[in-house]
Design an enzyme around this catalytic site. Structure first.
Site, PDB file in Angstrom:
ATOM      1  N   ARG A  30      32.352  32.962  38.109  1.00 38.66           N
ATOM      2  CA  ARG A  30      33.646  32.750  37.462  1.00 38.66           C
ATOM      3  C   ARG A  30      34.407  34.070  37.297  1.00 38.66           C
ATOM      4  O   ARG A  30      33.808  35.099  37.004  1.00 38.66           O
ATOM      5  CB  ARG A  30      33.474  32.085  36.088  1.00 38.66           C
ATOM      6  CG  ARG A  30      32.940  30.681  36.223  1.00 38.66           C
ATOM      7  CD  ARG A  30      33.168  29.831  34.995  1.00 38.66           C
ATOM      8  NE  ARG A  30      32.450  28.571  35.175  1.00 38.66           N
ATOM      9  CZ  ARG A  30      32.944  27.508  35.824  1.00 38.66           C
ATOM     10  NH1 ARG A  30      34.162  27.544  36.312  1.00 38.66           N
ATOM     11  NH2 ARG A  30      32.221  26.420  35.976  1.00 38.66           N
ATOM     12  N   ILE A  32      36.457  36.790  35.492  1.00 37.10           N
ATOM     13  CA  ILE A  32      36.325  37.248  34.104  1.00 37.10           C
ATOM     14  C   ILE A  32      37.619  37.040  33.317  1.00 37.10           C
ATOM     15  O   ILE A  32      37.600  36.964  32.090  1.00 37.10           O
ATOM     16  CB  ILE A  32      35.887  38.736  34.084  1.00 37.10           C
ATOM     17  CG1 ILE A  32      35.244  39.115  32.768  1.00 37.10           C
ATOM     18  CG2 ILE A  32      37.061  39.659  34.412  1.00 37.10           C
ATOM     19  CD1 ILE A  32      34.540  40.453  32.793  1.00 37.10           C
ATOM     20  N   ASN A  88      43.760  37.993  48.382  1.00 40.22           N
ATOM     21  CA  ASN A  88      44.758  39.058  48.326  1.00 40.22           C
ATOM     22  C   ASN A  88      44.334  40.220  49.214  1.00 40.22           C
ATOM     23  O   ASN A  88      43.137  40.499  49.354  1.00 40.22           O
ATOM     24  CB  ASN A  88      44.927  39.546  46.882  1.00 40.22           C
ATOM     25  CG  ASN A  88      45.515  38.477  45.966  1.00 40.22           C
ATOM     26  OD1 ASN A  88      46.382  37.710  46.395  1.00 40.22           O
ATOM     27  ND2 ASN A  88      45.042  38.419  44.743  1.00 40.22           N
ATOM     28  N   HIS A 101      37.309  38.797  48.336  1.00 39.98           N
ATOM     29  CA  HIS A 101      36.946  37.650  47.500  1.00 39.98           C
ATOM     30  C   HIS A 101      38.012  36.584  47.639  1.00 39.98           C
ATOM     31  O   HIS A 101      39.194  36.876  47.761  1.00 39.98           O
ATOM     32  CB  HIS A 101      36.796  38.067  46.032  1.00 39.98           C
ATOM     33  CG  HIS A 101      37.933  38.896  45.520  1.00 39.98           C
ATOM     34  ND1 HIS A 101      38.067  40.227  45.831  1.00 39.98           N
ATOM     35  CD2 HIS A 101      38.991  38.573  44.765  1.00 39.98           C
ATOM     36  CE1 HIS A 101      39.159  40.697  45.265  1.00 39.98           C
ATOM     37  NE2 HIS A 101      39.755  39.710  44.621  1.00 39.98           N
ATOM     38  N   HIS A 103      39.777  33.539  45.722  1.00 35.74           N
ATOM     39  CA  HIS A 103      39.986  32.877  44.432  1.00 35.74           C
ATOM     40  C   HIS A 103      40.051  31.370  44.682  1.00 35.74           C
ATOM     41  O   HIS A 103      40.831  30.918  45.537  1.00 35.74           O
ATOM     42  CB  HIS A 103      41.318  33.297  43.811  1.00 35.74           C
ATOM     43  CG  HIS A 103      41.449  34.764  43.506  1.00 35.74           C
ATOM     44  ND1 HIS A 103      41.296  35.271  42.232  1.00 35.74           N
ATOM     45  CD2 HIS A 103      41.746  35.818  44.303  1.00 35.74           C
ATOM     46  CE1 HIS A 103      41.496  36.587  42.265  1.00 35.74           C
ATOM     47  NE2 HIS A 103      41.774  36.940  43.508  1.00 35.74           N
TER      48      HIS A 103
HETATM   49  P1  AMP Z   1      42.261  40.633  43.145  1.00 32.51           P
HETATM   50  O1  AMP Z   1      43.502  40.989  42.385  1.00 32.51           O
HETATM   51  O2  AMP Z   1      42.512  39.579  44.191  1.00 32.51           O
HETATM   52  O3  AMP Z   1      41.546  41.852  43.685  1.00 32.51           O
HETATM   53  O4  AMP Z   1      41.330  39.923  42.090  1.00 32.51           O
HETATM   54  C1  AMP Z   1      40.298  40.573  41.404  1.00 32.51           C
HETATM   55  C2  AMP Z   1      39.789  39.596  40.396  1.00 32.51           C
HETATM   56  O5  AMP Z   1      38.514  40.013  39.968  1.00 32.51           O
HETATM   57  C3  AMP Z   1      40.664  39.458  39.154  1.00 32.51           C
HETATM   58  O6  AMP Z   1      41.094  38.105  39.005  1.00 32.51           O
HETATM   59  C4  AMP Z   1      39.732  39.894  38.016  1.00 32.51           C
HETATM   60  O7  AMP Z   1      39.931  39.157  36.834  1.00 32.51           O
HETATM   61  C5  AMP Z   1      38.354  39.652  38.631  1.00 32.51           C
HETATM   62  N1  AMP Z   1      37.268  40.462  38.101  1.00 32.51           N
HETATM   63  C6  AMP Z   1      37.252  41.802  37.918  1.00 32.51           C
HETATM   64  N2  AMP Z   1      36.063  42.205  37.414  1.00 32.51           N
HETATM   65  C7  AMP Z   1      35.319  41.077  37.284  1.00 32.51           C
HETATM   66  C8  AMP Z   1      33.998  40.816  36.821  1.00 32.51           C
HETATM   67  N3  AMP Z   1      33.201  41.792  36.380  1.00 32.51           N
HETATM   68  N4  AMP Z   1      33.547  39.541  36.827  1.00 32.51           N
HETATM   69  C9  AMP Z   1      34.333  38.538  37.276  1.00 32.51           C
HETATM   70  N5  AMP Z   1      35.597  38.720  37.717  1.00 32.51           N
HETATM   71  C10 AMP Z   1      36.077  39.975  37.722  1.00 32.51           C
END
Ligand code: AMP
Length: 116
Positions: A30, A32, A88, A101, A103
């Protein structure tokens, strides 16, 4: 050699982040800071910084990300109403974590476009 991010530690379970799914190619957990009631990240276990860095060797992992997204959407109960898959890339794409990653967001109407 690309620099590791927090996602590598999550994949290796070196920090406490419950996994929703893991196999030899991908891991899901999930977000964060969820932007919708369901917000899951699906990541390749291999560190690939951005979509610009993928190669033909990565096609199995990238394909698996989609099939796992479908499975998790069903488990979340959001498959019928629908959801959005987002990857992204770099600064203009809004990428913050440089480990590819996907989403998976849903659970409510998302509107015409979602800024993640
Ligand atoms: P992006 O902007 O596409 O690089 O998305 C990065 C995503 O990673 C964001 O939605 C953050 O909330 C999520 N994120 C960052 N650190 C963590 C973590 N430790 N655990 C889960 N999600 C994270």
């Amino acid at each position: 050699m690309a620099e590791e991010t927090i996602f590598s530690k999550i994949i290796r379970q070196e920090i406490d982040a419950p996994l929703l799914y893991q196999d030899e190619l991908v891991t899901a957990f999930r977000d964060i800071a969820p932007k919708a009631s369901s917000h899951i990240l699906i990541v390749p276990n291999k560190l690939i910084p951005t979509i610009n860095d993928v190669s033909a060797d990565d096609e199995a992992a990238l394909g698996r990300m989609i099939t796992v997204a479908k499975q998790l959407a069903k488990e979340e109960g959001i498959e019928k109403n629908g959801y959005r898959l987002i990857i992204n890339c770099n600064q203009h794409g809004g990428q913050e974590v440089y480990h590819i990653h996907m989403h998976l967001v849903g659970g409510e109407p998302l509107g015409p476009m979602l800024c993640i």
